[in-house]
Each structure stands twice: as C-alpha cells, then as structure tokens.
Enzyme design. Structure first.
Site, PDB file in Angstrom:
ATOM      1  N   ASP A  14      61.913  67.686 -17.001  1.00 48.00           N
ATOM      2  CA  ASP A  14      60.910  68.021 -15.994  1.00 48.00           C
ATOM      3  C   ASP A  14      60.620  66.788 -15.148  1.00 48.00           C
ATOM      4  OD1 ASP A  14      58.268  68.621 -14.754  1.00 48.00           O
ATOM      5  OD2 ASP A  14      58.323  70.374 -16.073  1.00 48.00           O
ATOM      6  N   GLN A  31      51.939  79.463 -13.682  1.00 43.72           N
ATOM      7  CA  GLN A  31      53.331  79.513 -13.244  1.00 43.72           C
ATOM      8  C   GLN A  31      53.381  79.078 -11.784  1.00 43.72           C
ATOM      9  OE1 GLN A  31      55.348  83.327 -13.591  1.00 43.72           O
ATOM     10  NE2 GLN A  31      57.324  82.406 -13.105  1.00 43.72           N
ATOM     11  N   HIS A  54      61.135  80.370 -17.035  1.00 47.03           N
ATOM     12  CA  HIS A  54      61.492  79.123 -17.700  1.00 47.03           C
ATOM     13  C   HIS A  54      60.586  78.882 -18.892  1.00 47.03           C
ATOM     14  CE1 HIS A  54      58.532  78.103 -14.579  1.00 47.03           C
ATOM     15  NE2 HIS A  54      58.194  77.030 -15.287  1.00 47.03           N
TER      16      HIS A  54
END
Length: 138
Positions: free
Chosen positions: A34, A97, A103
């Site tokens: 990330d 989200q 994901h």
C-alpha cells in the site's frame, strides 16, 4: 472474467500501467504494498479482474483473494515478525472504501504500532442483538 475498468487505479496496477511493489502474484490475484501504509508491510490484495466490492465479487475470485491474503500474512509473519495480522475489507463509502475495485488489506500489527481502528469491542445490548438475529434469520 469481469471487464477491466479503464478509470480504476487497481485495474491500471494489474495491467502494469501504474507502478507498484508486488510482493506476490498468481493467475487470479496480485498483492502489492500500500502506498499509504497503516503499518510496515501493509499489503493490498486484488483480483486481476474488476469487481466493484464484496457484494459483487464472484465466489471464486473472493476465494482466490482470501488464499492470497493468507499467503501474504504468512510471508509478513515470517519476514517482518509482527505480533499479529489484520485482514480487512472496506465495502462502501461509509465503510471507508475509497477504491471501488474489491480488495483486502493485509496489515501486519506490531505491539507498539499507532494504528487504532475506531471500533472498540464492548458488551452489546442483548435485546438488540437478539432482534438483529431475528431479522437476519427470518
């Protein structure tokens, strides 16, 4: 396979149009670090095909993502030695989200890490829990 969304950042990562630091990949999924990590090793697992969220992903793609999340959690545990691991999904804007391509977040947790989720478990109202159960099982 669901169609690719040309405006989706994760579809662009899967296609190699945007850079990413891939930690694992198979024929159905990609796992990459990330860019705004909650903790060191925070990894995002996505299906290679586009599915908007948990409510729309097909069961086979979901299973592939879950298997990859387990693989990444094991890798993180072996290499980064966290005290634990969270696997999280955010479904919908109200649930945080921000990228509308399904994901899973694999977040290694460390004893002294600063990450705190806003939900703090506490005993719930038994009548409310029972009423919710009745609504879910009616």
């Amino acid at each position: 396979m669901a169609e690719r969304d040309p405006d989706c950042i994760f579809c662009k990562i899967v296609a190699g149009e945007l850079p990413s630091l891939v930690v694992a990949e198979d024929d159905r999924t990609v796992a990459f670090l990330d860019v705004a990590p909650a903790t060191p090793g925070h990894t995002v697992v996505v299906p290679k095909e586009h599915h908007r969220d948990l409510l729309t992903i097909d069961p086979e793609a979901l299973a592939a993502c879950a298997a990859m999340a387990q693989r990444v959690a094991r890798l993180a545990t072996e290499r980064l030695e966290p005290a634990g691991v969270n696997v999280l999904n955010n479904c919908g804007s109200a649930a945080w989200q921000t990228v509308f391509h399904f994901h899973l977040h694999v977040v290694p947790r460390y004893v002294d890490d600063p990450l705190r989720l806003p939900w703090i478990p506490a005993a719930g109202d038994r009548d409310e829990i029972t009423a919710t159960h009745e609504r879910l099982t009616a």
